[in-house]
Design a protein around this motif. Structure first.
Motif, PDB file in Angstrom:
ATOM      1  N   LYS A   1      -4.586  -6.689  -0.093  1.00 28.03           N
ATOM      2  CA  LYS A   1      -4.863  -7.968   0.575  1.00 28.03           C
ATOM      3  C   LYS A   1      -4.618  -9.132  -0.385  1.00 28.03           C
ATOM      4  O   LYS A   1      -4.107 -10.174   0.019  1.00 28.03           O
TER       5      LYS A   1
ATOM      6  N   GLN B   1       0.821  -1.211   0.000  1.00 24.81           N
ATOM      7  CA  GLN B   1       0.000   0.000   0.000  1.00 24.81           C
ATOM      8  C   GLN B   1       0.857   1.263   0.000  1.00 24.81           C
ATOM      9  O   GLN B   1       0.571   2.212  -0.718  1.00 24.81           O
TER      10      GLN B   1
ATOM     11  N   GLN C   1      -3.128  -8.511  -8.371  1.00 27.21           N
ATOM     12  CA  GLN C   1      -4.152  -7.473  -8.334  1.00 27.21           C
ATOM     13  C   GLN C   1      -5.300  -7.802  -9.290  1.00 27.21           C
ATOM     14  O   GLN C   1      -6.448  -7.499  -9.002  1.00 27.21           O
TER      15      GLN C   1
ATOM     16  N   GLY D   1       0.509   2.535  -3.566  1.00 30.45           N
ATOM     17  CA  GLY D   1      -0.702   3.349  -3.414  1.00 30.45           C
ATOM     18  C   GLY D   1      -1.974   2.625  -3.819  1.00 30.45           C
ATOM     19  O   GLY D   1      -2.979   3.270  -4.104  1.00 30.45           O
ATOM     20  N   MET D   2      -1.963   1.305  -3.846  1.00 28.67           N
ATOM     21  CA  MET D   2      -3.168   0.575  -4.252  1.00 28.67           C
ATOM     22  C   MET D   2      -4.171   0.481  -3.108  1.00 28.67           C
ATOM     23  O   MET D   2      -3.843   0.766  -1.957  1.00 28.67           O
ATOM     24  N   THR D   3      -5.382   0.076  -3.446  1.00 28.59           N
ATOM     25  CA  THR D   3      -6.453  -0.018  -2.451  1.00 28.59           C
ATOM     26  C   THR D   3      -6.184  -1.162  -1.477  1.00 28.59           C
ATOM     27  O   THR D   3      -5.361  -2.039  -1.740  1.00 28.59           O
ATOM     28  N   GLU D   4      -6.919  -1.153  -0.374  1.00 28.33           N
ATOM     29  CA  GLU D   4      -6.734  -2.173   0.651  1.00 28.33           C
ATOM     30  C   GLU D   4      -7.095  -3.566   0.124  1.00 28.33           C
ATOM     31  O   GLU D   4      -6.414  -4.543   0.420  1.00 28.33           O
ATOM     32  N   ASP D   5      -8.177  -3.659  -0.671  1.00 24.29           N
ATOM     33  CA  ASP D   5      -8.584  -4.960  -1.210  1.00 24.29           C
ATOM     34  C   ASP D   5      -7.518  -5.543  -2.130  1.00 24.29           C
ATOM     35  O   ASP D   5      -7.215  -6.738  -2.056  1.00 24.29           O
ATOM     36  N   ASP D   6      -6.950  -4.704  -2.989  1.00 26.59           N
ATOM     37  CA  ASP D   6      -5.893  -5.188  -3.880  1.00 26.59           C
ATOM     38  C   ASP D   6      -4.634  -5.549  -3.095  1.00 26.59           C
ATOM     39  O   ASP D   6      -3.959  -6.537  -3.394  1.00 26.59           O
TER      40      ASP D   6
END
Length: 184
Positions: free
Chosen positions: A77, A66, A129, A70-75
Protein backbone atom coordinates in the motif's frame (compact mmCIF):
# COMPACT_ATOMS: atom_id res chain seq x y z
CA UNK A 1 -40.75 39.20 25.29
CA UNK A 2 -41.38 39.98 28.94
CA UNK A 3 -44.11 42.22 30.15
CA UNK A 4 -43.45 44.80 32.84
CA UNK A 5 -46.25 46.25 34.81
CA UNK A 6 -46.18 49.29 36.98
CA UNK A 7 -44.91 48.34 40.39
CA UNK A 8 -42.83 45.46 39.04
CA UNK A 9 -39.41 46.98 39.05
CA UNK A 10 -36.34 44.81 38.95
CA UNK A 11 -35.70 43.36 42.38
CA UNK A 12 -39.28 43.99 43.55
CA UNK A 13 -41.03 41.20 45.40
CA UNK A 14 -42.76 38.79 43.06
CA UNK A 15 -40.35 39.59 40.27
CA UNK A 16 -37.57 37.08 39.80
CA UNK A 17 -34.69 37.59 37.46
CA UNK A 18 -32.35 35.10 35.90
CA UNK A 19 -28.76 34.84 37.14
CA UNK A 20 -27.39 36.72 34.11
CA UNK A 21 -29.45 39.84 34.64
CA UNK A 22 -27.58 40.74 37.83
CA UNK A 23 -24.51 41.96 35.95
CA UNK A 24 -21.29 40.55 34.68
CA UNK A 25 -19.44 41.10 37.95
CA UNK A 26 -21.77 38.76 39.82
CA UNK A 27 -21.26 35.74 37.54
CA UNK A 28 -17.96 33.88 37.59
CA UNK A 29 -17.08 32.38 34.24
CA UNK A 30 -15.77 28.85 34.17
CA UNK A 31 -12.22 28.30 33.08
CA UNK A 32 -11.96 28.30 29.29
CA UNK A 33 -11.97 24.86 27.80
CA UNK A 34 -8.63 24.13 26.15
CA UNK A 35 -9.66 20.87 24.53
CA UNK A 36 -12.60 22.07 22.44
CA UNK A 37 -12.85 21.20 18.75
CA UNK A 38 -12.14 24.77 17.64
CA UNK A 39 -8.84 24.91 19.53
CA UNK A 40 -7.41 21.70 18.13
CA UNK A 41 -5.77 21.27 14.77
CA UNK A 42 -7.93 19.49 12.21
CA UNK A 43 -7.35 15.78 11.94
CA UNK A 44 -5.16 14.64 9.07
CA UNK A 45 -6.94 12.40 6.64
CA UNK A 46 -5.40 8.97 6.68
CA UNK A 47 -6.12 8.04 3.09
CA UNK A 48 -5.19 9.70 -0.14
CA UNK A 49 -8.14 11.19 -2.00
CA UNK A 50 -8.29 9.44 -5.36
CA UNK A 51 -10.55 9.61 -8.35
CA UNK A 52 -11.70 6.31 -9.95
CA UNK A 53 -8.78 6.16 -12.41
CA UNK A 54 -6.26 6.70 -9.61
CA UNK A 55 -8.02 4.07 -7.49
CA UNK A 56 -7.56 1.55 -10.34
CA UNK A 57 -3.90 2.55 -10.64
CA UNK A 58 -3.48 2.08 -6.88
CA UNK A 59 -4.98 -1.42 -7.02
CA UNK A 60 -2.93 -2.37 -10.10
CA UNK A 61 0.29 -1.18 -8.47
CA UNK A 62 -0.48 -2.92 -5.19
CA UNK A 63 -1.21 -6.25 -6.90
CA UNK A 64 1.84 -5.94 -9.15
CA UNK A 65 4.20 -5.18 -6.26
CA UNK A 66 2.79 -7.94 -4.07
CA UNK A 67 3.03 -10.54 -6.85
CA UNK A 68 6.51 -9.58 -8.04
CA UNK A 69 8.22 -8.91 -4.70
CA UNK A 70 6.13 -10.90 -2.20
CA UNK A 71 5.91 -8.01 0.26
CA UNK A 72 3.14 -7.56 2.81
CA UNK A 73 -0.09 -5.74 2.04
CA UNK A 74 0.84 -2.74 4.23
CA UNK A 75 4.17 -2.27 2.46
CA UNK A 76 2.52 -2.73 -0.93
CA UNK A 77 0.00 0.00 0.00
CA UNK A 78 2.89 2.37 0.77
CA UNK A 79 4.45 1.69 -2.62
CA UNK A 80 1.11 1.97 -4.42
CA UNK A 81 0.43 5.32 -2.74
CA UNK A 82 3.81 6.56 -3.97
CA UNK A 83 2.95 5.28 -7.46
CA UNK A 84 -0.26 7.36 -7.48
CA UNK A 85 1.59 10.45 -6.21
CA UNK A 86 4.29 9.98 -8.85
CA UNK A 87 1.71 9.56 -11.61
CA UNK A 88 0.03 12.81 -10.52
CA UNK A 89 3.19 14.87 -10.59
CA UNK A 90 5.10 13.44 -13.54
CA UNK A 91 4.70 15.33 -16.82
CA UNK A 92 3.75 13.05 -19.69
CA UNK A 93 2.20 10.44 -17.42
CA UNK A 94 -1.57 10.13 -17.20
CA UNK A 95 -3.68 8.95 -14.27
CA UNK A 96 -3.69 5.50 -15.83
CA UNK A 97 -0.25 4.67 -17.21
CA UNK A 98 -0.51 2.12 -19.99
CA UNK A 99 2.48 0.13 -18.81
CA UNK A 100 3.85 -0.72 -15.34
CA UNK A 101 6.61 -3.08 -14.39
CA UNK A 102 8.80 -3.93 -11.41
CA UNK A 103 12.51 -4.05 -12.25
CA UNK A 104 15.72 -3.45 -10.32
CA UNK A 105 13.87 -2.41 -7.16
CA UNK A 106 11.67 0.15 -8.90
CA UNK A 107 8.10 0.35 -10.10
CA UNK A 108 8.40 1.81 -13.58
CA UNK A 109 5.48 3.50 -15.29
CA UNK A 110 5.23 4.31 -18.97
CA UNK A 111 2.97 5.73 -21.63
CA UNK A 112 3.10 4.25 -25.11
CA UNK A 113 4.26 6.64 -27.78
CA UNK A 114 3.92 4.90 -31.09
CA UNK A 115 4.85 1.27 -30.47
CA UNK A 116 7.40 1.74 -27.69
CA UNK A 117 6.65 2.52 -24.04
CA UNK A 118 8.35 5.68 -22.80
CA UNK A 119 9.19 5.34 -19.09
CA UNK A 120 8.40 8.57 -17.28
CA UNK A 121 7.78 7.61 -13.67
CA UNK A 122 9.85 5.63 -11.21
CA UNK A 123 9.16 4.70 -7.59
CA UNK A 124 11.94 3.22 -5.48
CA UNK A 125 10.34 0.25 -3.71
CA UNK A 126 12.84 0.14 -0.85
CA UNK A 127 12.42 3.84 -0.01
CA UNK A 128 8.64 3.57 -0.09
CA UNK A 129 8.70 0.44 2.04
CA UNK A 130 10.93 2.06 4.70
CA UNK A 131 8.67 5.09 5.19
CA UNK A 132 7.29 5.36 8.68
CA UNK A 133 3.51 5.61 8.98
CA UNK A 134 3.90 9.21 10.20
CA UNK A 135 5.95 10.15 7.12
CA UNK A 136 3.39 8.65 4.80
CA UNK A 137 0.49 10.33 6.62
CA UNK A 138 2.27 13.68 6.31
CA UNK A 139 2.75 13.17 2.57
CA UNK A 140 -0.88 12.17 2.13
CA UNK A 141 -2.12 15.14 4.20
CA UNK A 142 0.06 17.52 2.18
CA UNK A 143 -1.20 16.05 -1.08
CA UNK A 144 -4.85 16.27 0.03
CA UNK A 145 -4.34 19.89 1.10
CA UNK A 146 -2.73 20.76 -2.25
CA UNK A 147 -5.58 19.11 -4.13
CA UNK A 148 -8.17 21.09 -2.13
CA UNK A 149 -6.29 24.31 -2.91
CA UNK A 150 -6.21 23.46 -6.61
CA UNK A 151 -9.94 22.77 -6.62
CA UNK A 152 -10.65 26.04 -4.80
CA UNK A 153 -8.44 27.90 -7.31
CA UNK A 154 -10.26 26.25 -10.22
CA UNK A 155 -13.62 27.29 -8.79
CA UNK A 156 -12.34 30.82 -8.22
CA UNK A 157 -11.11 31.11 -11.83
CA UNK A 158 -14.46 29.84 -13.09
CA UNK A 159 -16.24 32.62 -11.23
CA UNK A 160 -13.72 35.33 -12.17
CA UNK A 161 -14.67 35.64 -15.86
CA UNK A 162 -18.28 36.26 -14.83
CA UNK A 163 -17.15 38.98 -12.46
CA UNK A 164 -14.91 40.49 -15.12
CA UNK A 165 -17.77 40.48 -17.58
CA UNK A 166 -19.98 42.33 -15.10
CA UNK A 167 -17.20 44.85 -14.45
CA UNK A 168 -16.63 45.25 -18.17
CA UNK A 169 -20.35 45.85 -18.74
CA UNK A 170 -20.32 48.51 -16.02
CA UNK A 171 -17.29 50.22 -17.59
CA UNK A 172 -18.87 50.06 -21.05
CA UNK A 173 -22.09 51.60 -19.71
CA UNK A 174 -20.13 54.34 -17.96
CA UNK A 175 -18.13 55.07 -21.11
CA UNK A 176 -21.32 55.16 -23.19
CA UNK A 177 -22.94 57.60 -20.75
CA UNK A 178 -19.90 59.86 -20.88
CA UNK A 179 -19.84 59.84 -24.64
CA UNK A 180 -23.61 60.43 -24.83
CA UNK A 181 -23.30 63.32 -22.38
CA UNK A 182 -20.54 64.97 -24.41
CA UNK A 183 -22.52 64.83 -27.64
CA UNK A 184 -25.47 66.72 -26.14
Amino acid sequence: MSERFAGHAPGAPGHEEGPRSTGAHAVAAPDPERQGPMLQAPQKRQELEMNPAERQLFERAMNLVQNRTGMTEDDAKKVATDVVLTARHTPGLSEKPEYMDVRNGHVMMAEKVGKEPIFNGYVNIEQSQQQSPAQQQDRVATENRQREQQQAEAQRTQREPEQRNAAQVFEDNAAWRLSAHRTL
